[in-house]
Motif scaffolding. Structure first.
Motif, PDB file in Angstrom:
ATOM      1  N   ARG A 260     -47.482 -40.112 -28.385  1.00  0.00           N
ATOM      2  CA  ARG A 260     -48.738 -40.687 -27.892  1.00  0.00           C
ATOM      3  C   ARG A 260     -49.136 -41.804 -28.819  1.00  0.00           C
ATOM      4  O   ARG A 260     -49.366 -41.567 -30.000  1.00  0.00           O
ATOM      5  CB  ARG A 260     -49.860 -39.653 -27.938  1.00  0.00           C
ATOM      6  N   VAL A 261     -49.243 -42.988 -28.291  1.00  0.00           N
ATOM      7  CA  VAL A 261     -49.566 -44.100 -29.162  1.00  0.00           C
ATOM      8  C   VAL A 261     -50.757 -44.874 -28.610  1.00  0.00           C
ATOM      9  O   VAL A 261     -50.892 -45.070 -27.407  1.00  0.00           O
ATOM     10  CB  VAL A 261     -48.336 -45.011 -29.383  1.00  0.00           C
ATOM     11  N   ARG A 262     -51.645 -45.218 -29.524  1.00  0.00           N
ATOM     12  CA  ARG A 262     -52.808 -46.052 -29.191  1.00  0.00           C
ATOM     13  C   ARG A 262     -52.598 -47.395 -29.862  1.00  0.00           C
ATOM     14  O   ARG A 262     -52.420 -47.450 -31.086  1.00  0.00           O
ATOM     15  CB  ARG A 262     -54.080 -45.426 -29.749  1.00  0.00           C
ATOM     16  N   THR A 263     -52.615 -48.449 -29.087  1.00  0.00           N
ATOM     17  CA  THR A 263     -52.384 -49.762 -29.676  1.00  0.00           C
ATOM     18  C   THR A 263     -53.607 -50.651 -29.474  1.00  0.00           C
ATOM     19  O   THR A 263     -54.320 -50.536 -28.485  1.00  0.00           O
ATOM     20  CB  THR A 263     -51.154 -50.436 -29.038  1.00  0.00           C
ATOM     21  N   LEU A 264     -53.825 -51.531 -30.447  1.00  0.00           N
ATOM     22  CA  LEU A 264     -54.908 -52.508 -30.376  1.00  0.00           C
ATOM     23  C   LEU A 264     -54.311 -53.882 -30.640  1.00  0.00           C
ATOM     24  O   LEU A 264     -53.488 -54.035 -31.537  1.00  0.00           O
ATOM     25  CB  LEU A 264     -55.947 -52.264 -31.476  1.00  0.00           C
ATOM     26  N   ALA A 265     -54.751 -54.884 -29.884  1.00  0.00           N
ATOM     27  CA  ALA A 265     -54.319 -56.245 -30.195  1.00  0.00           C
ATOM     28  C   ALA A 265     -55.533 -57.160 -30.162  1.00  0.00           C
ATOM     29  O   ALA A 265     -56.266 -57.187 -29.182  1.00  0.00           O
ATOM     30  CB  ALA A 265     -53.264 -56.726 -29.209  1.00  0.00           C
ATOM     31  N   ALA A 266     -55.725 -57.877 -31.266  1.00  0.00           N
ATOM     32  CA  ALA A 266     -56.844 -58.803 -31.355  1.00  0.00           C
ATOM     33  C   ALA A 266     -56.307 -60.208 -31.604  1.00  0.00           C
ATOM     34  O   ALA A 266     -55.149 -60.383 -32.015  1.00  0.00           O
ATOM     35  CB  ALA A 266     -57.789 -58.386 -32.481  1.00  0.00           C
ATOM     36  N   GLN A 267     -57.164 -61.189 -31.366  1.00  0.00           N
ATOM     37  CA  GLN A 267     -56.821 -62.599 -31.575  1.00  0.00           C
ATOM     38  C   GLN A 267     -55.518 -62.954 -30.866  1.00  0.00           C
ATOM     39  O   GLN A 267     -55.378 -62.732 -29.683  1.00  0.00           O
ATOM     40  CB  GLN A 267     -56.788 -62.909 -33.069  1.00  0.00           C
ATOM     41  N   ARG A 268     -54.518 -63.481 -31.618  1.00  0.00           N
ATOM     42  CA  ARG A 268     -53.259 -63.837 -30.954  1.00  0.00           C
ATOM     43  C   ARG A 268     -52.160 -62.835 -31.271  1.00  0.00           C
ATOM     44  O   ARG A 268     -50.972 -63.118 -31.150  1.00  0.00           O
ATOM     45  CB  ARG A 268     -52.826 -65.258 -31.351  1.00  0.00           C
ATOM     46  N   GLY A 269     -52.565 -61.666 -31.689  1.00  0.00           N
ATOM     47  CA  GLY A 269     -51.588 -60.648 -32.059  1.00  0.00           C
ATOM     48  C   GLY A 269     -50.779 -60.165 -30.858  1.00  0.00           C
ATOM     49  O   GLY A 269     -51.283 -60.089 -29.742  1.00  0.00           O
ATOM     50  N   ARG A 270     -49.518 -59.872 -31.141  1.00  0.00           N
ATOM     51  CA  ARG A 270     -48.623 -59.369 -30.094  1.00  0.00           C
ATOM     52  C   ARG A 270     -47.997 -58.072 -30.581  1.00  0.00           C
ATOM     53  O   ARG A 270     -47.576 -57.969 -31.727  1.00  0.00           O
ATOM     54  CB  ARG A 270     -47.499 -60.375 -29.816  1.00  0.00           C
ATOM     55  N   LEU A 271     -47.911 -57.126 -29.689  1.00  0.00           N
ATOM     56  CA  LEU A 271     -47.315 -55.854 -30.078  1.00  0.00           C
ATOM     57  C   LEU A 271     -46.551 -55.263 -28.897  1.00  0.00           C
ATOM     58  O   LEU A 271     -47.096 -55.127 -27.800  1.00  0.00           O
ATOM     59  CB  LEU A 271     -48.399 -54.878 -30.542  1.00  0.00           C
TER      60      LEU A 271
ATOM     61  N   VAL B 298     -44.146 -39.277 -23.035  1.00  0.00           N
ATOM     62  CA  VAL B 298     -44.422 -40.538 -23.733  1.00  0.00           C
ATOM     63  C   VAL B 298     -45.652 -41.146 -23.095  1.00  0.00           C
ATOM     64  O   VAL B 298     -45.688 -41.388 -21.896  1.00  0.00           O
ATOM     65  CB  VAL B 298     -43.252 -41.535 -23.616  1.00  0.00           C
ATOM     66  N   LYS B 299     -46.667 -41.369 -23.899  1.00  0.00           N
ATOM     67  CA  LYS B 299     -47.888 -41.945 -23.343  1.00  0.00           C
ATOM     68  C   LYS B 299     -48.412 -43.002 -24.293  1.00  0.00           C
ATOM     69  O   LYS B 299     -48.491 -42.779 -25.486  1.00  0.00           O
ATOM     70  CB  LYS B 299     -48.925 -40.836 -23.163  1.00  0.00           C
ATOM     71  N   SER B 300     -48.736 -44.144 -23.745  1.00  0.00           N
ATOM     72  CA  SER B 300     -49.314 -45.165 -24.601  1.00  0.00           C
ATOM     73  C   SER B 300     -50.514 -45.791 -23.924  1.00  0.00           C
ATOM     74  O   SER B 300     -50.540 -45.964 -22.707  1.00  0.00           O
ATOM     75  CB  SER B 300     -48.275 -46.233 -24.937  1.00  0.00           C
ATOM     76  N   ASP B 301     -51.534 -46.057 -24.719  1.00  0.00           N
ATOM     77  CA  ASP B 301     -52.745 -46.680 -24.211  1.00  0.00           C
ATOM     78  C   ASP B 301     -53.096 -47.839 -25.110  1.00  0.00           C
ATOM     79  O   ASP B 301     -53.222 -47.670 -26.326  1.00  0.00           O
ATOM     80  CB  ASP B 301     -53.899 -45.674 -24.191  1.00  0.00           C
ATOM     81  N   GLY B 302     -53.239 -48.995 -24.528  1.00  0.00           N
ATOM     82  CA  GLY B 302     -53.490 -50.195 -25.319  1.00  0.00           C
ATOM     83  C   GLY B 302     -54.819 -50.824 -24.995  1.00  0.00           C
ATOM     84  O   GLY B 302     -55.330 -50.707 -23.883  1.00  0.00           O
ATOM     85  N   LEU B 303     -55.395 -51.456 -26.000  1.00  0.00           N
ATOM     86  CA  LEU B 303     -56.643 -52.198 -25.821  1.00  0.00           C
ATOM     87  C   LEU B 303     -56.439 -53.637 -26.254  1.00  0.00           C
ATOM     88  O   LEU B 303     -56.054 -53.904 -27.393  1.00  0.00           O
ATOM     89  CB  LEU B 303     -57.736 -51.605 -26.714  1.00  0.00           C
ATOM     90  N   LEU B 304     -56.716 -54.543 -25.347  1.00  0.00           N
ATOM     91  CA  LEU B 304     -56.672 -55.966 -25.672  1.00  0.00           C
ATOM     92  C   LEU B 304     -58.082 -56.404 -26.027  1.00  0.00           C
ATOM     93  O   LEU B 304     -59.001 -56.236 -25.235  1.00  0.00           O
ATOM     94  CB  LEU B 304     -56.197 -56.759 -24.450  1.00  0.00           C
ATOM     95  N   LEU B 305     -58.226 -56.972 -27.215  1.00  0.00           N
ATOM     96  CA  LEU B 305     -59.579 -57.299 -27.665  1.00  0.00           C
ATOM     97  C   LEU B 305     -59.898 -58.779 -27.533  1.00  0.00           C
ATOM     98  O   LEU B 305     -61.058 -59.168 -27.611  1.00  0.00           O
ATOM     99  CB  LEU B 305     -59.753 -56.854 -29.115  1.00  0.00           C
TER     100      LEU B 305
ATOM    101  N   THR C 164     -51.018 -47.468 -20.281  1.00  0.00           N
ATOM    102  CA  THR C 164     -52.152 -48.251 -19.796  1.00  0.00           C
ATOM    103  C   THR C 164     -52.456 -49.356 -20.799  1.00  0.00           C
ATOM    104  O   THR C 164     -52.224 -49.199 -21.995  1.00  0.00           O
ATOM    105  CB  THR C 164     -53.432 -47.404 -19.650  1.00  0.00           C
ATOM    106  N   VAL C 165     -52.927 -50.465 -20.279  1.00  0.00           N
ATOM    107  CA  VAL C 165     -53.449 -51.528 -21.134  1.00  0.00           C
ATOM    108  C   VAL C 165     -54.769 -51.964 -20.529  1.00  0.00           C
ATOM    109  O   VAL C 165     -54.853 -52.204 -19.332  1.00  0.00           O
ATOM    110  CB  VAL C 165     -52.486 -52.729 -21.199  1.00  0.00           C
ATOM    111  N   GLY C 166     -55.805 -52.022 -21.332  1.00  0.00           N
ATOM    112  CA  GLY C 166     -57.097 -52.433 -20.800  1.00  0.00           C
ATOM    113  C   GLY C 166     -57.906 -53.173 -21.837  1.00  0.00           C
ATOM    114  O   GLY C 166     -57.429 -53.467 -22.930  1.00  0.00           O
ATOM    115  N   CYS C 167     -59.131 -53.491 -21.457  1.00  0.00           N
ATOM    116  CA  CYS C 167     -60.055 -54.153 -22.374  1.00  0.00           C
ATOM    117  C   CYS C 167     -61.174 -53.170 -22.683  1.00  0.00           C
ATOM    118  O   CYS C 167     -61.291 -52.145 -22.037  1.00  0.00           O
ATOM    119  CB  CYS C 167     -60.651 -55.393 -21.727  1.00  0.00           C
ATOM    120  N   LEU C 168     -61.993 -53.521 -23.654  1.00  0.00           N
ATOM    121  CA  LEU C 168     -63.163 -52.693 -23.928  1.00  0.00           C
ATOM    122  C   LEU C 168     -64.036 -52.686 -22.677  1.00  0.00           C
ATOM    123  O   LEU C 168     -64.282 -53.718 -22.068  1.00  0.00           O
ATOM    124  CB  LEU C 168     -63.956 -53.250 -25.100  1.00  0.00           C
TER     125      LEU C 168
END
Ligand SMILES: Nc1ncnc2c1ncn2[C@@H]1O[C@H](COP(=O)(O)OP(=O)(O)O)[C@@H](O)[C@H]1O
Ligand SMILES: [Mg+2]
Lengths: 266, 388
Positions: free
Chosen positions: B265-276, B295-302, B328-332
């Motif tokens: 289970r992974v939580r990812t965050l990406a801010a500014q011009r970061g790529r992951l 396998v589960k991953s949830d991402g937040l694009l900031l 999943t990938v989402g925003c705040l």
């Protein structure tokens, strides 16, 4: 009586539609006002604009709260000045414990006073939970996470008791509540009113209105207040629906009849 | 210490990175002088760590001899493949684990004591070394052998200075019914590549947590071999990127024996011009009937320029398995932000609240001794992405 909230000729558009089109209302300190209106008439829009939700185009009018221009303030500044919105649909935030949220909000809203330590805060929160008849378990759960409709509304009321706002706008606070819940919430509203707080209650529920005995009832139709008056309005609407107001409203627009009164308003 | 020539491709890659000393065609692992060691100790103190082992500029410095030894544990592990120089899912290639054959001596840990975490600090020592020609590469090589039935807790911290590079290999071998709780904490200011190889025998349990900013051109590459029946692996990650970071995590779990279980289970965050980019690759062999994998991953694009990719992949050779994946990938959530602000929280505090909420479950089930470190890492990560 000095106005706590004064809305003058407010015009608000959303998604290209002019939802509020010259809305005026004054709420004095310690008063309870009720706002009714058919679905989609703009009640939530009004509540949202007052609380500072983004996405609305305010294209006319003014709102003062406690003498200051409300519309230029950020949502958090409005809250800190004593405005509270009880959401029609409170948001679920899993991962943010209700207790953590309540404490942070409490400390922010009571800045300048002594911060409560965790134990004192918990004791207070537990007492208020009892008042709204929720069990202690609701403190450790995620904010509104998996709460039923009625439990969410009770949690909104809990916040109202905790934050003690000067003006609470309660958007359909009765939806999802059972009869006992309704009576309880009415009781708490009246108690806060007796302590000097003001309310703008958005509701269709004649029972709630009977319990809280509002100072005035207003009907929003076609973007403005078309009727203001006493309990009889709620009963007429319960009997006849909103249709008849439509006719009256059209006539008013043509200058034939002036229905919008100022009973208890101002 | 002999100088090692960097391969051309690596030199080019470092140049592309824009690292200050990237054009330097060689690096020299630095001897851990008294001064470097003293500095590393000071850094450990700043992080509130009590390391049993520090790897300073590539050389192990053993502080607690009861927890560490210095064999050559990689000798019999060299056959493990590391096919990762150019992962296709990431924007840029990067080196991972160039140090299996190069680099200094490795250290081994014996964490099987009284439930206390054995702490390890990888520190590049860059501030104490002349920086004009030399690219600092801290090559941590760590072996964690767990004897049958042993339980252990290890916290690996990597920390360095801007412009330095950590390039670490961690090899775990868990014998029958051994259990290892492993925290991997990437502190700010330092870019790393990290290879983790683990082999689990019958009934062994490996729980891993990864946290922090995956800075620069970070690569994590983990290969987990569930070799014995009933072996279990969990990985929880709370990782983020910002600025110009271009990072990737690749996790391969191979179920090779019956009734093995893995949960990622992974939580990812990406801010500014970061790529992951995150890739969770699970292979379930024919011999692994009755296995379970998630396998589960949830991402937040900031921010608008940020980018996240998440790719769970399953290769299943038997019918008798239970697998699930989700990404999943989402925003705040704007409505949630408004709710918090309407309760008096400023925008920053509201965003902070939502980020912490998002990362909250990463510490679920975490060993108590790792919890405070994990909490600190989460706080740091959230503050970093909030405060560019
Ligand atoms: N995001 C939006 N975009 C466009 N129109 C909207 C949006 N939200 C609400 N509306 C419209 O604004 C009008 C008023 O809605 P609302 O204030 O929620 O009504 P009420 O609360 O009185 O039922 C409705 O016609 C509704 O469809
Ligand atoms: Mg509404």
């Amino acid at each position: 009586m000095d106005a706590l909230l004064s809305i003058k000729d407010l015009k608000v558009a959303n998604g290209g539609r002019q939802v509020l089109d010259g809305f005026s209302l004054t709420v004095g300190a310690g008063q309870i006002h009720v706002l009714m209106g058919p679905n989609g008439s703009g009640k939530t829009t009004l509540a949202s604009v007052l609380a500072g939700r983004e996405g609305y185009e305010v294209n006319g009018g003014s709102v003062t709260f406690n003498g200051a221009d409300l519309l230029v303030l950020l949502p958090e500044e409005r809250a800190r000045k004593g405005l509270f919105l009880g959401f029609q649909h409170p948001v679920e935030i899993p991962g943010l414990a209700n207790a953590t949220f309540l404490r942070e909000a409490y400390n922010t809203l009571h800045e300048g006073e002594d911060e409560l330590d965790a134990a004192d805060f918990l004791a207070m929160a537990r007492r208020l939970l009892q008042e709204v008849e929720l069990s202690d378990a609701f403190l450790s759960r995620g904010l509104n996470q998996g709460f039923s409709g009625g439990e969410k509304k009770r949690n909104e009321m809990l916040q109202l008791l905790l934050f003690k706002p000067r003006l609470a706008i309660l958007d359909e606070i009765d939806s999802g509540l059972d009869v006992d819940g309704l009576r309880l919430i009415a009781k708490l509203i009246v108690r806060r009113r007796n302590e000097g707080a003001s309310f703008l209650i958005i509701s269709h529920n004649p029972q709630l209105l009977r319990y809280v005995a509002p100072d005035a009832i207003h009907v929003l139709y076609g973007g403005r207040l078309v009727v203001s008056g006493g309990a009889d309005i709620a009963e007429t609407i319960a009997e006849r629906g909103y249709e008849w107001l439509g006719n009256a409203h059209d006539q008013e627009r043509q200058g034939a009849v002036a229905l919008a009164g100022s009973v208890g308003n101002g | 210490m002999a100088e090692h020539r960097l391969p051309d491709a690596l030199t080019a890659e470092l140049g592309r990175l824009g690292a200050r000393r990237a054009a330097a065609a060689c690096f020299a692992p630095v001897e851990p002088t008294m001064q470097l060691v003293a500095e590393a100790r000071q850094r450990a103190g700043m992080l509130g760590l009590h390391p049993a082992l520090m790897v300073v500029a590539g050389q192990p410095v053993i502080l607690d001899e009861s927890s560490c030894t210095q064999p050559d544990p990689f000798r019999h592990k060299r056959h493990m493949e590391l096919e990762v120089l150019q992962p296709s899912y990431a924007n840029s290639p990067a080196l991972v684990a160039l140090n299996l054959d190069q680099g200094g001596p490795a250290a081994a840990l014996s964490p099987g004591k009284d439930g206390q975490a054995v702490e390890v600090l990888f520190w590049d020592g860059s501030s104490a070394v002349p920086q004009d020609q030399v690219l600092q590469v801290c090559q941590g090589r760590l072996f964690i052998p767990m004897a049958a039935g042993e339980h252990g807790v290890v916290a690996i911290h990597s920390w360095g200075e801007a412009g330095a590079w950590g390039n670490h290999v961690v090899v775990c071998h868990l014998q029958r019914d051994a259990r290892l709780d492993l925290g991997v904490f990437a502190h700010l200011g330092h870019q790393t590549t990290l290879a983790i190889l683990a082999e689990l025998e019958e009934g062994a349990v490996l729980n891993m947590w990864s946290m922090g900013r995956l800075m620069g051109l970070h690569r994590t590459h983990a290969v987990i071999l569930l070799h014995g029946a009933g072996a279990q692996y969990t990985w929880r990650g709370a990782v983020g990127v910002m600025e110009q970071d271009d990072s990737a995590c690749r996790l391969q779990v191979r179920h090779l024996a019956p009734a093995t279980r893995s949960m990622v289970r992974v939580r990812t965050l990406a801010a500014q011009r970061g790529r992951l980019a995150f890739q969770g690759h699970v292979a379930i062999a024919q011999t692994a009937g009755g296995s379970e994998a998630l396998v589960k991953s949830d991402g937040l694009l900031l921010d608008q320029g940020a980018w996240l990719e998440s790719r769970p992949e399953f290769f299943i050779e038997t019918d008798d398995v239970q697998c699930a994946h989700g990404a999943t990938v989402g925003c705040l959530d704007r409505e949630a932000l408004f709710y918090l602000r309407s309760r008096g929280l400023g925008e920053r505090a509201a965003r902070r609240g939502l980020l912490h909420a998002q990362l909250q479950d990463v510490r679920d089930g975490m060993t108590q001794t790792l919890e405070p470190m994990a909490q600190r890492m989460t706080d740091q990560l959230v503050e970093a992405v909030l405060n560019p």
